[in-house]
Design a protein around this motif. Sequence first.
Motif, short mmCIF file in Angstrom:
data_model
loop_
_atom_site.label_atom_id
_atom_site.label_comp_id
_atom_site.label_asym_id
_atom_site.label_seq_id
_atom_site.Cartn_x
_atom_site.Cartn_y
_atom_site.Cartn_z
N LEU A 161 0.83 -1.20 0.00
CA LEU A 161 0.00 0.00 0.00
C LEU A 161 0.86 1.25 0.00
O LEU A 161 0.55 2.24 -0.67
CB LEU A 161 -0.93 -0.01 1.21
N CYS A 213 0.72 4.29 -2.63
CA CYS A 213 0.56 5.69 -2.24
C CYS A 213 1.63 6.57 -2.87
O CYS A 213 1.34 7.68 -3.35
CB CYS A 213 0.62 5.82 -0.72
N ILE A 256 -2.60 7.77 2.48
CA ILE A 256 -3.29 6.48 2.56
C ILE A 256 -4.81 6.65 2.49
O ILE A 256 -5.50 5.90 1.80
CB ILE A 256 -2.89 5.73 3.84
N ARG A 257 -5.34 7.64 3.21
CA ARG A 257 -6.80 7.79 3.27
C ARG A 257 -7.40 8.07 1.89
O ARG A 257 -8.56 7.72 1.63
CB ARG A 257 -7.18 8.89 4.26
N LYS A 265 -6.37 4.48 -0.58
CA LYS A 265 -7.02 3.18 -0.33
C LYS A 265 -8.29 2.97 -1.14
O LYS A 265 -8.49 1.90 -1.71
CB LYS A 265 -7.30 3.00 1.17
N LEU A 316 -7.25 2.22 -4.71
CA LEU A 316 -6.69 0.87 -4.80
C LEU A 316 -7.79 -0.17 -4.79
O LEU A 316 -7.76 -1.13 -5.58
CB LEU A 316 -5.72 0.63 -3.63
N ALA A 317 -8.79 0.00 -3.92
CA ALA A 317 -9.89 -0.96 -3.84
C ALA A 317 -10.66 -1.04 -5.17
O ALA A 317 -11.02 -2.14 -5.62
CB ALA A 317 -10.84 -0.56 -2.71
N SER A 342 -2.33 -8.02 1.85
CA SER A 342 -1.77 -6.67 1.93
C SER A 342 -0.60 -6.47 0.96
O SER A 342 0.08 -5.46 1.00
CB SER A 342 -1.31 -6.37 3.36
#
Length: 216
Positions: free
Chosen positions: A34, A38, A45-46, A49, A52-53, A69
């Motif tokens: 992750l 980023c 990250i916030r 994510k 990425l999903a 992960s």
Amino acid sequence: MHLRSGELMFGVAPTILIDCARQLHRLAGQPFTLDDFCMALGAPIREAKPVLAQMISEGFISTQATSSSVYLATPKLGQLALSNISEGLPRAQADALLTRILDQAESVNADPLKHRCEVVRIVVFGSYLTEKEVLGDLDIGVELKELPRQHEQDWNSRYRDLLRGLATPASKVKSLLRLRKPKQISIHDLAEVLRLGTPYRLVFGEQLDSTHASPP
């Protein structure tokens, strides 16, 4: 892959997403985390994510079997890495351009001494392989073979050209194949297409041998 400049993809500007895909593919098939994602996306990250999903859900990225992960790039991410942003190219126009490109390749190979280069193979990939009527652009991969220099003066001439920043035989042939339409025709080295694992279709030259990747 058809990306428009004014449209977001997964909530991200297409230029940023393409750059992210290219950075991840520079890992040469190695798993990434992750944090790596980023850094490639240039987002905390916030924000990263959710992107990425969505990319996992749409098949651009897969999770490693041994760890949820750790992530892997898929061939679809390779297509994104090779994408350009455009306003769209009708399929009929893409077909006509491809015909002209193949004619140009035949012309180069008919007089290789003049061009000091031969066209070995041409493949098409990207949105051209879909059934879409409007493509992003015409993506082609080319393999070229420069002819060896025969005389010392040829080498001296080539060296002077390089020092002056002049085009090489291969770059000149690529320019011919591009038909002066850089916004509609995107040319990549065939080796790059193979490295990214992007599905392709051979349209010029002989099939690749078994040591190379082949289309699905």
